[in-house]
Design a protein around this motif. Structure first.
Motif, PDB file in Angstrom:
ATOM      1  N   GLY A 143      54.912  36.403  45.216  1.00  0.00           N
ATOM      2  CA  GLY A 143      53.942  35.355  45.529  1.00  0.00           C
ATOM      3  C   GLY A 143      53.251  35.541  46.844  1.00  0.00           C
ATOM      4  N   THR A 144      53.323  36.734  47.414  1.00  0.00           N
ATOM      5  CA  THR A 144      52.675  36.962  48.708  1.00  0.00           C
ATOM      6  C   THR A 144      51.248  37.439  48.543  1.00  0.00           C
ATOM      7  OG1 THR A 144      53.519  39.241  48.791  1.00  0.00           O
ATOM      8  CG2 THR A 144      54.878  37.514  49.779  1.00  0.00           C
ATOM      9  N   ALA A 145      50.823  37.655  47.311  1.00  0.00           N
ATOM     10  CA  ALA A 145      49.454  38.100  47.060  1.00  0.00           C
ATOM     11  C   ALA A 145      48.803  37.152  46.073  1.00  0.00           C
ATOM     12  CB  ALA A 145      49.441  39.523  46.504  1.00  0.00           C
ATOM     13  N   GLY A 146      47.536  36.925  46.259  1.00  0.00           N
ATOM     14  CA  GLY A 146      46.805  36.098  45.306  1.00  0.00           C
ATOM     15  C   GLY A 146      46.250  36.957  44.200  1.00  0.00           C
ATOM     16  N   GLY A 147      46.725  36.783  42.973  1.00  0.00           N
ATOM     17  CA  GLY A 147      46.284  37.614  41.879  1.00  0.00           C
ATOM     18  C   GLY A 147      45.144  36.994  41.101  1.00  0.00           C
ATOM     19  N   GLU A 148      44.478  37.848  40.334  1.00  0.00           N
ATOM     20  CA  GLU A 148      43.453  37.386  39.411  1.00  0.00           C
ATOM     21  C   GLU A 148      44.021  37.458  37.991  1.00  0.00           C
ATOM     22  OE1 GLU A 148      39.190  38.225  40.846  1.00  0.00           O
ATOM     23  OE2 GLU A 148      40.286  40.110  41.179  1.00  0.00           O
ATOM     24  N   THR A 149      43.349  36.707  37.060  1.00  0.00           N
ATOM     25  CA  THR A 149      43.932  36.516  35.746  1.00  0.00           C
ATOM     26  C   THR A 149      42.949  36.839  34.637  1.00  0.00           C
ATOM     27  OG1 THR A 149      45.315  34.750  36.645  1.00  0.00           O
ATOM     28  CG2 THR A 149      45.129  34.879  34.246  1.00  0.00           C
TER      29      THR A 149
END
Length: 834
Positions: free
Chosen positions: A624-630
């Motif tokens: 959860g340390t990176a903001g991902g795309e979906t």
């Protein structure tokens, strides 16, 4: 001065008198009975000429005897080779023979010192007399008086007036001695088996319960021609089908063997022998034990695969027990053991021991060299009463060793301490006299410690941790079965953790054509790591794929990332493996793929798919340390072109060509494990599957360190729990397993059901059971390994597992669907529904 019977025995043992073959019961108060050979020589032409060779004919005495005619000379010979370089021998007829009017020498009863060979007899009869090969016809004496005198107490004692021959009285007993030798007799090991041979050799120096042997030839002779033909055909079929129809083949074999009986003549002689050796057979308990010719050797023990019958009373019961032992040669455990060794011979190679049963207060087993030690350390496991439950794997024993016993009695062992001291002394003396490590069964009663069995130690619990030759070998982490001899050492639990969970998933990925990062488990020593040829082989194996590797050396030294070209130097530095090092080390090596994207996928509903990704890497996405795309796909079957069905952020276009692969494998994992998230790494145009997690479930790997490593090595497979304790216990300590349903339908159907269940798995399972039951040896060919809640490391099954190199460990409370055994550790993980 004439030697007494006891002195004859003593001097023979000292090598100063030759009697071969020797039977203790043939010794008289001051002589030794010898027997008539099969060949007679008769002169043809008269008169005989002392100056020239005289013609003769030879006659073979048939088993039903030959009639000697009065007034005719027959030259005969002794069966025994007799002589001495220290005493002057003479011989004479037995008085029972003389009473028939038969002379065995006319004028040459004195032999020469130094002659050793078969003795020529001159038979001359006053009457027509029928003689038989092997009959006690004379007695040899050796002259120089010394030793104790034992007075004659035979059947002619106290005679008044003339007595006719009572030779018929001892007829069966005499031939029974020859057919069924006792512990002190001369015998061929390949007829009585190593077990009886070892007891015979030990009986001079240790307390060995009185016994005699039914040689293997008696078993072979008991088979009819039809039985021999049928058995040969069935074993040939078993070999041709490579055991594919093992249960059916054994059923046919046992149907044949169920009809094998002790022949009438052998039955009568066996009854005579039992009566002579044990006296009142209804009042004494006997043990009837198998003695396989291929059993208890330095290469193999075949421990526990043949029958033993304890507490036998009466002649009929002895005959029945001998037949039970014979039948056990053709029962499932014994046939399976021989087939594992590549032995498909149908001819029986099994002797039987009839022995006085010791009813012990304590009994058990003891070993030297159990863990490869060269010193005189002794390991002992024992129980109260008989040890049959211990060696069958049913009882949980008391354990101790020579160091603990030497330290003095503890409050728990105070009552047992004197017996344990005697056991350890006996075992050490046996090891010294044999010149190799030993496996000993013993029993202690009021008379002391009795030796029940001694054999070479065939399998230790631990494998070697050094090698004098260069070692640098590797196996694929998730796809290869490790050799059972592969010593994982400190990396055992790490290996088990990876392969228990990831192994099935990586193998499924391989089947679906999905790429995965490579991984290996590597074993090496300094000589292999630094040797030019072995090091080059290791580099070639690790070549290709990613540019970096992750190294795991154990629970507390792992996840070390190094460039691939630095793997071998890093191994040397971390383990201290020098160029001449022989110590073996193991390490898990995995390709480390940093990749351009870290990717997670999961199935939504029945048809949807969600894929998350980030360029900060998979670990960042997981934590959860990176903001991902979906990427969201409502219906995979509808494709990805319709924006209403599939939404793509701009950066996700690179994953579009891989969505079919992601969807297909995510669905397959979902079907196998329930709701899951899959972890991927995208690198240079290739998508690599890495790992998975169960959503809302327990996907954690449980690693248990076993209490006892019963058999070293590594194995993996689906975990199958067997809770048939009543059946397994009964088959292990009762009559040996039979698949002939006509004898016991419940037992045989239970075993067949277990075999069918085990065989139903696509890959060999790891069996979980409460005890190392001896009957589980039937499964050895069909399973990857064993986990027991508790039990002995020295029982029959434990020995067989070490010989067959099947990993096994005791570790209570093991659950799960997949299991990996690694040198005393067990790793398990769950599946859908668990």
């Amino acid at each position: 001065m004439i030697l007494t019977g006891t002195e004859i025995e003593r001097e023979r043992k000292n090598g100063r008198i030759t009697i071969e073959p020797f039977t203790p019961e043939q010794v008289n108060p001051n002589s030794y009975n010898f027997r008539l050979g099969k060949t007679l020589r008769v002169y043809q032409d008269m008169p005989l000429d002392a100056r020239h060779t005289n013609q003769f004919e030879e006659i073979e005495i048939p088993d039903d005897g030959y009639v000697l005619e009065p007034g005719r000379l027959y030259l005969a010979h002794t069966i025994e080779r007799l002589g001495s370089e220290h005493y002057a021998p003479t011989f004479a007829a037995r008085s029972s023979v003389a009473r028939l009017g038969l002379f065995i020498n006319l004028s040459a009863s004195l032999g020469d010192i130094g002659y050793t060979g078969q003795w020529t007899l001159q038979l001359y009869s006053m009457n027509r007399v029928r003689v038989y090969p092997g009959i006690n016809i004379g007695q040899m004496m050796w002259w120089r008086p010394q030793g104790d005198i034992i007075l004659y107490d035979g059947k002619y004692q106290g005679s008044v007036g003339p007595r006719s021959s009572d030779i018929h009285v001892d007829f069966d007993k005499q031939f029974a001695r020859q057919r069924f030798p006792g512990l002190g007799a001369t015998f061929e090991p390949n007829e009585v088996g190593p077990k009886f041979s070892q007891l015979g050799a030990s009986s001079h120096d240790f307390k060995v319960p009185t016994a005699f042997c039914v040689p293997a030839g008696e078993f072979a002779d008991a088979l009819t021609d039809d039985q021999k033909t049928a058995l040969a055909g069935t074993f040939a079929d078993l070999k041709a089908t490579v055991g594919a129809f093992f249960t059916d083949s054994v059923a046919k074999i046992q149907k044949i063997s169920a009809e094998i009986r002790v022949p009438e003549q052998a039955r009568a002689l066996l009854a005579a022998r039992v009566t002579e050796v044990f006296g009142d057979v209804d009042g004494v308990e006997l043990a009837v034990r198998s003695s396989g010719l291929d059993e208890d050797t330095e290469d193999s023990s075949l421990a526990g695969v043949h029958q033993s019958v304890l507490g036998v009373r009466g002649l009929d019961a002895v005959i029945d027990a001998v037949e039970q032992c014979w039948r056990s040669y053709y029962e499932a455990p014994a046939v399976a053991a021989r087939v594992r060794a590549g032995n498909f011979r149908s001819t029986p190679r099994l002797a039987v021991i009839v022995q006085r049963l010791v009813r012990p207060t304590l009994a058990g087993v003891a070993f030297t060299g159990l863990d490869g030690a060269d010193d005189d350390a002794v390991v002992v496991e024992y129980v109260e009463g008989l040890a049959d439950a211990l060696v069958a794997g049913v009882a949980v024993p008391r354990r101790t060793d020579s160091a603990e016993v030497a330290a003095g009695p503890s409050p728990q062992t105070a009552a047992d301490h004197p017996v344990l001291v005697e056991v350890i002394d006996m075992v050490r003396r046996l090891r010294e006299s044999r010149g190799h490590h030993v496996d000993v069964e013993w029993a202690a009663d009021a008379d002391g410690v009795h030796l029940v069995q001694v054999r070479p130690l065939t399998a230790a619990r631990e494998v070697s941790t050094t090698s004098p030759v260069p070692v640098a070998e590797g196996h694929r982490l998730y796809l290869d079965e490790l050799p059972s001899s592969f010593n994982l050492g400190a990396v055992a639990a790490v290996y088990g953790g990876y392969t228990a969970k990831r192994g099935p998933a990586h193998r499924m990925a391989h089947e679906h054509g999905v790429s995965t990062g490579a991984g290996w488990v590597v074993r090496f020593n300094g000589r292999g790591l630094h040797g030019a040829e072995t090091a080059a082989s290791l580099r070639e194996m690790l070549g290709g794929g990613s540019d970096e590797c992750v190294l795991d050396f154990g629970d507390t030294l792992r996840q070390i990332v190094v460039p691939k070209e630095e793997v071998l130097p890093q191994l040397a530095v971390t383990t201290g493996a020098s160029a001449d090092g022989t110590a073996l080390h193991s390490v898990v090596v995995r390709d480390f793929i940093r990749g351009e994207l870290g990717v997670i996928s999961r199935q939504v509903g029945e048809t949807g798919l969600v894929v998350e990704y980030t360029d900060e890497g998979l670990m960042a996405l997981n934590r959860g340390t990176a903001g991902g795309e979906t990427i969201v796909v409502k219906d995979v079957a509808a494709g990805y072109d319709d924006p209403a069905n599939a939404t793509f952020p701009p950066a996700g276009a690179v994953l579009r060509p891989h969505l079919d692969e992601i969807a297909r494998f995510t669905a397959a994992m979902h079907a196998g494990h329930g709701p899951v998230t899959l972890e991927w790494v995208y690198d240079n145009g290739t998508l690599y599957f890495v790992d998975y997690s169960v959503l809302g479930g327990d996907d954690s790997v449980t690693v248990s360190h076993g209490e006892v490593c019963i058999s070293p090595g590594t194995a993996r497979g689906p975990l199958l729990r067997l809770d048939d304790d009543a059946l397994l216990r009964r088959l292990s300590i009762g009559p040996a397993v039979s698949i002939d349903k006509s004898q016991d339908v419940s037992e045989h159907e239970g075993l067949a059901r277990i075999l069918e269940l085990v065989s139903s798995y696509d890959e060999k399972p790891v069996i979980s059971a409460s005890r190392p039951y001896a009957v589980l040896s039937v499964l050895i060919e069909h399973v990857a390994g064993f986990v027991f809640d508790q039990g002995s490391a020295l029982g029959h099954l434990a020995i067989l597992l070490r010989e067959a190199r099947i990993p096994a460990v005791t570790a209570a409370g093991i659950t799960g669907a997949e299991a990996v055994i690694s040198d005393g550790t067990v790793a398990t993980t769950g599946r859908k529904g668990e």
